[in-house]
Design a protein around this motif. Structure first.
Motif, PDB file in Angstrom:
ATOM      1  N   ILE A  68     -49.167  10.300  85.509  1.00 48.44           N
ATOM      2  CA  ILE A  68     -48.932  11.308  84.475  1.00 48.44           C
ATOM      3  C   ILE A  68     -49.266  10.728  83.099  1.00 48.44           C
ATOM      4  CG2 ILE A  68     -47.083  12.526  83.248  1.00 48.44           C
ATOM      5  CD1 ILE A  68     -45.857  13.087  86.062  1.00 48.44           C
ATOM      6  N   ARG A  69     -48.794   9.524  82.826  1.00 51.76           N
ATOM      7  CA  ARG A  69     -49.042   8.878  81.534  1.00 51.76           C
ATOM      8  C   ARG A  69     -50.538   8.678  81.312  1.00 51.76           C
ATOM      9  NH1 ARG A  69     -46.714   9.572  77.824  1.00 51.76           N
ATOM     10  NH2 ARG A  69     -44.733   8.662  78.331  1.00 51.76           N
ATOM     11  N   ALA A  70     -51.262   8.264  82.363  1.00 54.53           N
ATOM     12  CA  ALA A  70     -52.704   8.043  82.238  1.00 54.53           C
ATOM     13  C   ALA A  70     -53.451   9.345  81.975  1.00 54.53           C
ATOM     14  CB  ALA A  70     -53.239   7.378  83.500  1.00 54.53           C
ATOM     15  N   MET A  71     -52.989  10.434  82.585  1.00 58.61           N
ATOM     16  CA  MET A  71     -53.669  11.718  82.441  1.00 58.61           C
ATOM     17  C   MET A  71     -53.374  12.370  81.088  1.00 58.61           C
ATOM     18  SD  MET A  71     -53.453  15.075  84.849  1.00 58.61           S
ATOM     19  CE  MET A  71     -54.931  14.924  85.819  1.00 58.61           C
ATOM     20  N   LYS A  72     -52.127  12.228  80.622  1.00 60.02           N
ATOM     21  CA  LYS A  72     -51.727  12.890  79.370  1.00 60.02           C
ATOM     22  C   LYS A  72     -50.828  11.933  78.587  1.00 60.02           C
ATOM     23  CE  LYS A  72     -49.959  17.228  77.584  1.00 60.02           C
ATOM     24  NZ  LYS A  72     -49.214  18.448  77.878  1.00 60.02           N
ATOM     25  N   PRO A  73     -51.420  11.040  77.795  1.00 58.05           N
ATOM     26  CA  PRO A  73     -50.654  10.002  77.103  1.00 58.05           C
ATOM     27  C   PRO A  73     -49.556  10.505  76.177  1.00 58.05           C
ATOM     28  CG  PRO A  73     -53.007   9.546  76.979  1.00 58.05           C
ATOM     29  CD  PRO A  73     -52.861  10.916  77.568  1.00 58.05           C
ATOM     30  N   ASP A  74     -49.669  11.730  75.672  1.00 57.69           N
ATOM     31  CA  ASP A  74     -48.683  12.214  74.709  1.00 57.69           C
ATOM     32  C   ASP A  74     -47.512  12.955  75.346  1.00 57.69           C
ATOM     33  OD1 ASP A  74     -50.347  14.334  75.462  1.00 57.69           O
ATOM     34  OD2 ASP A  74     -50.116  15.355  73.543  1.00 57.69           O
ATOM     35  N   VAL A  75     -47.485  13.114  76.664  1.00 52.48           N
ATOM     36  CA  VAL A  75     -46.366  13.796  77.313  1.00 52.48           C
ATOM     37  C   VAL A  75     -45.112  12.925  77.213  1.00 52.48           C
ATOM     38  CG1 VAL A  75     -46.753  12.903  79.651  1.00 52.48           C
ATOM     39  CG2 VAL A  75     -45.687  15.126  79.356  1.00 52.48           C
ATOM     40  N   ALA A  76     -43.976  13.558  76.976  1.00 53.52           N
ATOM     41  CA  ALA A  76     -42.703  12.822  76.945  1.00 53.52           C
ATOM     42  C   ALA A  76     -42.179  12.724  78.376  1.00 53.52           C
ATOM     43  CB  ALA A  76     -41.700  13.546  76.067  1.00 53.52           C
ATOM     44  N   ILE A  77     -41.782  11.532  78.785  1.00 55.19           N
ATOM     45  CA  ILE A  77     -41.299  11.314  80.148  1.00 55.19           C
ATOM     46  C   ILE A  77     -39.879  10.770  80.094  1.00 55.19           C
ATOM     47  CG2 ILE A  77     -41.646  10.104  82.329  1.00 55.19           C
ATOM     48  CD1 ILE A  77     -44.644   9.966  81.630  1.00 55.19           C
ATOM     49  N   ILE A  78     -38.995  11.469  80.804  1.00 52.50           N
ATOM     50  CA  ILE A  78     -37.602  11.042  80.944  1.00 52.50           C
ATOM     51  C   ILE A  78     -37.378  10.663  82.398  1.00 52.50           C
ATOM     52  CG2 ILE A  78     -35.179  11.720  80.759  1.00 52.50           C
ATOM     53  CD1 ILE A  78     -36.099  13.888  78.710  1.00 52.50           C
ATOM     54  N   ALA A  79     -37.028   9.405  82.641  1.00 47.98           N
ATOM     55  CA  ALA A  79     -36.705   8.944  83.993  1.00 47.98           C
ATOM     56  C   ALA A  79     -35.206   9.095  84.202  1.00 47.98           C
ATOM     57  CB  ALA A  79     -37.113   7.472  84.163  1.00 47.98           C
ATOM     58  N   MET A  80     -34.813   9.478  85.406  1.00 44.81           N
ATOM     59  CA  MET A  80     -33.381   9.588  85.698  1.00 44.81           C
ATOM     60  C   MET A  80     -33.099   9.013  87.073  1.00 44.81           C
ATOM     61  SD  MET A  80     -32.871  13.657  86.322  1.00 44.81           S
ATOM     62  CE  MET A  80     -33.943  14.557  87.436  1.00 44.81           C
ATOM     63  N   SER A  81     -31.919   8.389  87.183  1.00 42.60           N
ATOM     64  CA  SER A  81     -31.523   7.828  88.462  1.00 42.60           C
ATOM     65  C   SER A  81     -30.049   7.466  88.437  1.00 42.60           C
ATOM     66  CB  SER A  81     -32.329   6.569  88.776  1.00 42.60           C
ATOM     67  OG  SER A  81     -31.895   6.005  89.989  1.00 42.60           O
ATOM     68  N   GLY A  82     -29.439   7.548  89.582  1.00 42.17           N
ATOM     69  CA  GLY A  82     -28.066   7.086  89.740  1.00 42.17           C
ATOM     70  C   GLY A  82     -28.021   5.587  89.965  1.00 42.17           C
ATOM     71  N   SER A  83     -29.176   4.978  90.207  1.00 45.30           N
ATOM     72  CA  SER A  83     -29.267   3.537  90.465  1.00 45.30           C
ATOM     73  C   SER A  83     -30.158   2.858  89.446  1.00 45.30           C
ATOM     74  CB  SER A  83     -29.846   3.308  91.871  1.00 45.30           C
ATOM     75  OG  SER A  83     -29.081   3.948  92.833  1.00 45.30           O
ATOM     76  N   ILE A  84     -30.135   3.330  88.229  1.00 44.21           N
ATOM     77  CA  ILE A  84     -31.095   2.865  87.238  1.00 44.21           C
ATOM     78  C   ILE A  84     -30.759   1.498  86.638  1.00 44.21           C
ATOM     79  CG2 ILE A  84     -30.302   3.815  85.048  1.00 44.21           C
ATOM     80  CD1 ILE A  84     -33.169   5.223  85.106  1.00 44.21           C
ATOM     81  N   LYS A  85     -29.498   1.106  86.681  1.00 42.86           N
ATOM     82  CA  LYS A  85     -29.112  -0.184  86.109  1.00 42.86           C
ATOM     83  C   LYS A  85     -29.346  -1.292  87.127  1.00 42.86           C
ATOM     84  CE  LYS A  85     -25.715   1.908  83.146  1.00 42.86           C
ATOM     85  NZ  LYS A  85     -24.342   2.271  82.995  1.00 42.86           N
ATOM     86  N   GLY A  86     -29.505  -2.495  86.627  1.00 44.52           N
ATOM     87  CA  GLY A  86     -29.687  -3.602  87.552  1.00 44.52           C
ATOM     88  C   GLY A  86     -30.306  -4.791  86.879  1.00 44.52           C
ATOM     89  N   GLY A  87     -30.819  -5.689  87.710  1.00 44.15           N
ATOM     90  CA  GLY A  87     -31.388  -6.932  87.228  1.00 44.15           C
ATOM     91  C   GLY A  87     -32.762  -6.742  86.620  1.00 44.15           C
ATOM     92  N   PRO A  88     -33.536  -7.817  86.607  1.00 46.98           N
ATOM     93  CA  PRO A  88     -34.825  -7.797  85.924  1.00 46.98           C
ATOM     94  C   PRO A  88     -35.828  -6.841  86.554  1.00 46.98           C
ATOM     95  CG  PRO A  88     -34.511  -9.853  87.106  1.00 46.98           C
ATOM     96  CD  PRO A  88     -33.217  -9.111  87.159  1.00 46.98           C
ATOM     97  N   ASP A  89     -35.599  -6.423  87.788  1.00 50.89           N
ATOM     98  CA  ASP A  89     -36.521  -5.509  88.455  1.00 50.89           C
ATOM     99  C   ASP A  89     -35.865  -4.135  88.615  1.00 50.89           C
ATOM    100  OD1 ASP A  89     -38.970  -4.892  89.567  1.00 50.89           O
ATOM    101  OD2 ASP A  89     -38.293  -5.303  91.601  1.00 50.89           O
ATOM    102  N   SER A  90     -35.075  -3.730  87.647  1.00 54.88           N
ATOM    103  CA  SER A  90     -34.352  -2.468  87.757  1.00 54.88           C
ATOM    104  C   SER A  90     -35.311  -1.284  87.678  1.00 54.88           C
ATOM    105  CB  SER A  90     -33.309  -2.354  86.643  1.00 54.88           C
ATOM    106  OG  SER A  90     -33.937  -2.108  85.412  1.00 54.88           O
TER     107      SER A  90
END
Length: 127
Positions: A68-90
């Motif tokens: 999505i970012r590559a196709m339309k660089p100006d689109v706003a993207i919000i990621a959501m997850s119940g498991s979003i926190k974590g270590g360096p590979d979160s």
């Protein structure tokens, strides 16, 4: 003209509850049931904002955000997850690296989402 928003989540209850909230606020809403379906809906609808769950079966969410970012660089993207926190590979760090602008931890309050959308509109990323 209102923001066009694409909501991608494999959990139908979450997808539909976010849709109801956003439509009640006057936004035009499109829905994707997983990454592949969401990307297809993105191509069709050309939304201003994408709200995507991070953990879904099938087409990887990180890959979807990157495409999505590559196709339309100006689109706003919000990621959501119940498991979003974590270590360096979160999930959060991977989502940001793939191109997400913001994130929401599930469960989130309607006011949190509305605040993010207000900020996106103020930034001029809307219609």
């Amino acid at each position: 003209m209102s923001l066009r928003i694409l909501v991608i989540d494999d959990d139908e209850a979450i997808r539909l509850s976010v849709e109801v909230l956003l439509r009640a606020k006057g936004y035009e809403v499109f829905l994707g049931a997983d990454g592949a379906d969401g990307f297809a809906k993105f191509v069709e609808s050309q939304p201003h904002v994408v709200i995507s769950d991070m953990i879904m079966p099938g087409h990887a969410s990180i890959e979807t955000i990157g495409k999505i970012r590559a196709m339309k660089p100006d689109v706003a993207i919000i990621a959501m997850s119940g498991s979003i926190k974590g270590g360096p590979d979160s999930y959060l760090e991977r989502a940001i690296a793939a191109g997400a602008d913001h994130y929401l931890d599930k469960p989130f309050e309607a006011a949190q989402l509305m605040s993010l959308l207000h900020d996106i509109e103020k930034s001029g990323r809307g219609p």
